[in-house]
Design a protein around this motif. Structure first.
Motif, PDB file in Angstrom:
ATOM      1  N   TYR A  44       0.818  -1.206   0.000  1.00 56.40           N
ATOM      2  CA  TYR A  44       0.000   0.000   0.000  1.00 56.40           C
ATOM      3  C   TYR A  44       0.860   1.268   0.000  1.00 56.40           C
ATOM      4  CZ  TYR A  44      -4.125   2.812   0.426  1.00 56.40           C
ATOM      5  OH  TYR A  44      -5.119   3.713   0.146  1.00 56.40           O
ATOM      6  N   ARG A  47       1.480   2.008  -3.446  1.00 58.37           N
ATOM      7  CA  ARG A  47       0.248   2.428  -4.116  1.00 58.37           C
ATOM      8  C   ARG A  47      -0.113   3.861  -3.734  1.00 58.37           C
ATOM      9  NH1 ARG A  47      -4.415  -0.941  -5.543  1.00 58.37           N
ATOM     10  NH2 ARG A  47      -6.366   0.213  -5.522  1.00 58.37           N
ATOM     11  N   GLU A  48       0.116   4.217  -2.467  1.00 60.09           N
ATOM     12  CA  GLU A  48      -0.245   5.538  -1.956  1.00 60.09           C
ATOM     13  C   GLU A  48       0.937   6.086  -1.162  1.00 60.09           C
ATOM     14  OE1 GLU A  48      -1.963   8.641  -2.067  1.00 60.09           O
ATOM     15  OE2 GLU A  48      -3.484   7.134  -2.578  1.00 60.09           O
ATOM     16  N   ARG A  50       1.942   8.865  -0.102  1.00 59.03           N
ATOM     17  CA  ARG A  50       1.769   9.850   0.961  1.00 59.03           C
ATOM     18  C   ARG A  50       1.264   9.234   2.258  1.00 59.03           C
ATOM     19  NH1 ARG A  50      -3.174  10.668   2.422  1.00 59.03           N
ATOM     20  NH2 ARG A  50      -4.955  10.352   1.016  1.00 59.03           N
ATOM     21  N   ALA A  51       0.738   7.996   2.206  1.00 55.49           N
ATOM     22  CA  ALA A  51       0.251   7.341   3.421  1.00 55.49           C
ATOM     23  C   ALA A  51       1.422   7.110   4.369  1.00 55.49           C
ATOM     24  CB  ALA A  51      -0.435   6.027   3.072  1.00 55.49           C
ATOM     25  N   ASP A 116      -3.773   7.635   8.463  1.00 53.92           N
ATOM     26  CA  ASP A 116      -3.882   7.147   7.091  1.00 53.92           C
ATOM     27  C   ASP A 116      -4.378   5.705   7.058  1.00 53.92           C
ATOM     28  OD1 ASP A 116      -2.798   9.545   5.914  1.00 53.92           O
ATOM     29  OD2 ASP A 116      -0.836   8.884   6.626  1.00 53.92           O
ATOM     30  N   ASP A 139      -7.226   6.483   4.355  1.00 53.55           N
ATOM     31  CA  ASP A 139      -6.927   5.610   3.214  1.00 53.55           C
ATOM     32  C   ASP A 139      -7.338   4.157   3.354  1.00 53.55           C
ATOM     33  OD1 ASP A 139      -5.542   7.598   1.616  1.00 53.55           O
ATOM     34  OD2 ASP A 139      -3.963   7.511   3.129  1.00 53.55           O
ATOM     35  N   GLU A 213      -9.895  -0.263   1.194  1.00 52.52           N
ATOM     36  CA  GLU A 213      -9.449   1.056   0.761  1.00 52.52           C
ATOM     37  C   GLU A 213     -10.651   1.992   0.755  1.00 52.52           C
ATOM     38  OE1 GLU A 213      -6.361   2.822  -2.464  1.00 52.52           O
ATOM     39  OE2 GLU A 213      -7.862   1.418  -3.255  1.00 52.52           O
ATOM     40  N   ASP A 215     -12.665   5.655  -0.141  1.00 51.62           N
ATOM     41  CA  ASP A 215     -12.783   6.724  -1.133  1.00 51.62           C
ATOM     42  C   ASP A 215     -13.870   7.667  -0.651  1.00 51.62           C
ATOM     43  OD1 ASP A 215     -12.559   8.274  -3.357  1.00 51.62           O
ATOM     44  OD2 ASP A 215     -13.103   6.724  -4.801  1.00 51.62           O
TER      45      ASP A 215
END
Length: 368
Positions: A44, A47-48, A50-51, A116, A139, A213, A215
């Motif tokens: 993850y 994938r993200e 900034r997390a 996060d 997230d 996840e 959204d």
């Protein structure tokens, strides 16, 4: 006593029997759960990027949080037990890792601070912590449920009370538990205008684990609710069907055998329970220092190949119904494919499989 796991060493209470139970709880059987958590967190992060902030909301010894910190997450371990918090601090220090350990009620902390990634791993049902987890998490929400009897319908009234859904104890009871849990979590997240996407979900050793996840937005929350519906299961011939929507409209009799013992379950999550591409990358992030690496790789391979169908079949249960001897699984599934039906094994058991074919079509296609 000292426990070494995933490249770190922690102090835990003395062991009695299969689990270490003292003022602070530690379960060695959950090593697979923790190994997969680390592999998911690695995946993850890519994938993200900034997390960054991870909460272990029921930390106990802190082993999960310490392992997350060893993988460069900014970790907060929380527990309502002051002895657990002291142990968490000692275990961060023992591994020379940064990490905060706070003596807090998990729900209060999750409502007051933003993370996060939040990890909920309670004893029993996670539902009392779900609202707080979805309210502020940015997230990813990771959830373990160990109350599989209510989830699967074996403890029917308890399942209805806790999950606001009707669970049924079928021959695919483990998957029933998965889909009842995901339904309850999706409905909880939607109250905060958040949609959930299951990246990885598995039912293993009397618990269900899922990684959702998030959204933001009413539209995505509505989309998640659209993945809910009901299952209709015939106890006489094992025919099953599903229907999307929050209002059940079960058939009066089974469309396959005209029997009147048709069970209704729901609302359940009818959508995919995993993202195959994500699962494949998680498998790449299972590394040799993990004690359950072989088992984790096998599980992830099975998950990646599973068809997205809302129930599964057990070959032995079907063959018993048909008074037929069971053949080898490879041969059985190949006959289904030769007849034009997709088919895959599942992680729920060695004789379980998924296919869009009906019971009657399976019987005809696999007849010796």
């Amino acid at each position: 006593m000292n426990v070494r796991e995933g490249g770190i060493e922690v102090e835990v209470p003395e062991q009695e029997g299969d689990a270490i139970i003292d003022d602070v709880f530690f379960n060695p059987v959950q090593e697979l759960n923790r190994d997969l958590t680390v592999a998911v967190l690695r995946t993850y992060r890519d994938r993200e990027p900034r997390a960054e902030y991870y909460l272990d909301a029921m930390a106990a010894s802190g082993i999960r949080g310490v392992r997350a910190a060893a993988n460069d997450w900014n970790v907060t371990c929380a527990d309502i037990d002051p002895d657990a918090i002291e142990l968490c601090r000692e275990n961060f220090e023992r591994n020379d890792l940064p990490g905060e350990a706070v003596h807090r009620n998990a729900n209060a902390l999750m409502h007051e601070e933003v993370f996060d990634v939040v990890d909920i791993d309670p004893f029993g049902t996670p539902i009392p912590f779900a609202d707080a987890a979805f309210a502020n998490t940015r997230d990813l929400v990771c959830v373990t449920a160990t109350d599989t009897a209510p989830l699967c319908g074996a403890h029917f009234h308890s399942g209805v009370r806790k999950y606001s859904a009707v669970p049924r104890n079928t021959d695919y009871h483990a998957e029933m538990g998965v889909r009842i849990l995901l339904s309850a979590l999706a409905r909880t997240a939607a109250r905060y205008d958040k949609g959930v996407t299951p990246l990885l979900t598995h039912a293993t050793s009397h618990y269900v684990r899922t990684y959702l996840e998030l959204d933001e937005g009413a539209t995505t929350a509505n989309g998640a609710i659209d993945e809910l519906g009901h299952l209709y299961h015939c106890e006489d011939c094992l025919h099953r069907d599903h229907e999307y929507g929050l209002i059940a409209d079960p058939p009066e009799t089974c469309p396959a055998c005209e029997g009147n013992r048709v069970l209704t379950a729901g609302p359940v999550w009818l959508g995919p329970t995993h993202d195959a591409d994500f699962v494949d990358v998680v498998r790449e992030n299972v590394t040799e220092e993990m004690g359950t690496a072989k088992k984790a790789n096998k599980l992830l391979t099975q998950l990646s190949g599973e068809l997205h169908r809302p129930t599964h079949y057990d070959q032995h249960r079907l063959c018993k119904e048909w008074t037929r001897s069971a053949s080898g699984m490879d041969e059985f599934l190949e006959r289904l494919r030769d007849a034009g039906y997709d088919a895959s094994r599942t992680h729920y058991g060695g004789t379980t499989f998924k296919t869009p074919a009906s019971v009657a079509e399976i019987r005809a296609a696999t007849r010796p």
